[in-house]
Design an enzyme around this catalytic site. Sequence first.
Site, short mmCIF file in Angstrom:
data_model
loop_
_atom_site.label_atom_id
_atom_site.label_comp_id
_atom_site.label_asym_id
_atom_site.label_seq_id
_atom_site.Cartn_x
_atom_site.Cartn_y
_atom_site.Cartn_z
N LYS A 159 0.84 -1.20 0.00
CA LYS A 159 0.00 0.00 0.00
C LYS A 159 0.87 1.26 0.00
O LYS A 159 0.58 2.22 -0.72
CB LYS A 159 -0.92 -0.01 1.22
N HIS A 187 -8.42 -30.46 -33.45
CA HIS A 187 -9.30 -29.35 -33.09
C HIS A 187 -10.26 -29.75 -31.96
O HIS A 187 -11.46 -29.50 -32.02
CB HIS A 187 -10.06 -28.84 -34.30
#
Length: 515
Positions: free
Chosen positions: A140, A277
């Site tokens: 922070k 695929h």
Amino acid sequence: MAQTTIQRALISVSDKTGLVPFAQALVKRGIEIISTGGTARLLSEAGINVTPISAVTGFPEILDGRVKTLHPRIHSGLLAVRDNESHLAQLKEHGIQAIDLVVVNLYPFAQTIAKQDVTFEEAIENIDIGGPSMVRAAAKNHAYVTVVVDHEDYEEIIRQLDANGGITEQTRRRLAAKAFRHTAAYDALIAEYLSNQVDERTPEKLTITFEKVQDLRYGENPHQQAAFYRQPLAESGIAQAEQLHGKALSYNNINDADAALGLVKEFERPAVVAVKHTNPCGVGIGEDIAQAYQKAYEADPVSIFGGIVAANRPIDEQTARQMAETFLEIVLAPDFTSQALEILTQKKNLRLLKVGRATQINRVPFRYQSVAGGLLVQEDDVQDVSRQEIKVVTERAPSEAEWEQLLFAWKVVKHVKSNAIVLAKDRQTIGIGAGQMNRVGAARIAIEQAGDKAQGAVMASDAFFPMKDTVEEAAKAGITAIIQPGGSIRDEESIQEANKHGIAMVFTGMRHFKH
């Protein structure tokens, strides 16, 4: 924000990789080190001057180390805004010194709960409290404080201290983001563990975390960037595979490999699956893995070209020689013999993935599918039906030989994109119709692919027949038995059509849509 100098560092780590040389480098540059517990002992034993945390707080570590850094003298030193006169005055009033560098990583919660014999009490004890608090405070206040949670960043810290005399704003911000990812992932693992303990399978907030495996060559297409992540506690799967050979994997490679692995897990006997695929194009079961591969290859020798092949047995020399005759993208197997590796590694671009036990254990319990702005979550489709649960609905029941092929085809069809039809014969797929907008269209594709082999074959459908037309097509092709879920309001039409042609048909009562 500007560049910051470092005069005082707080170090408290569970993962001590590279720590001693890093701390020595800090001391050499005149930086004071504050430390705790085992980290302080390690540094002291290495001859590094360390200030104990208790000397800073004026309070001993208590409750078996549960409380040691949760103190105003620590968190004020981390959170003070350095150009705020009021903050500085308060630090001076209470005799608190600022902390400029925090080097912290957390109790090994993931490693703890991954142990087979871990108790709930042991897991709870390995939830870090002080560590995340310090990391979050430093992150922070990254305008003034540098936070490091990964030993991979040690070198960059020393490099910047030498080059600039401090740490740049860009680096502090990057490290702050990394620190919050670190604590977020940590909390997500804890939340997942505790949710599992009380069987919260679909909680009101889904907190999952993944760790990066690698950047990929590209996504579905070369203009799309992509990366590959894995769940930290997943036991096995494509994300845990070890690549032994070949060029880097792409997004499509991993998708196809996952599909191949998912299907080959269905079989106990030696089996080989070829995928294109994400749809299987050839599946075979044999007396050994070489025979299984030959069946998978012969199932569709055109589509297997450039495909992905998965086996549920180690690849031996004979199988490797067969595989080497065809261009394949990937071969996945529990292992490869030295002779097989010698043969297959001659193909420099062929990826060889060792998946170990991944072909033998259960799949992941949930699947995640992203949609725009959201995430779909569902249990993996692992349920199946036994022969005893399957209902014969026609006048003729399947023969024993037909039953074997029907159950084989049923395992395959659940891995084919809907609408899906699979034809099988002699423990081998001979025709697959995938991803069609109507079921009879999928059947016609499968039948056309099978050609004359369709005579005497069986058919599997992932969902019920809404009309009798699929059975009509099956009869024309010489199909002798059909397995499907049933459940259509027009089931009776299909049953009557099957009876008309002497086709045995069975209902599973379970569909297997795959989108």
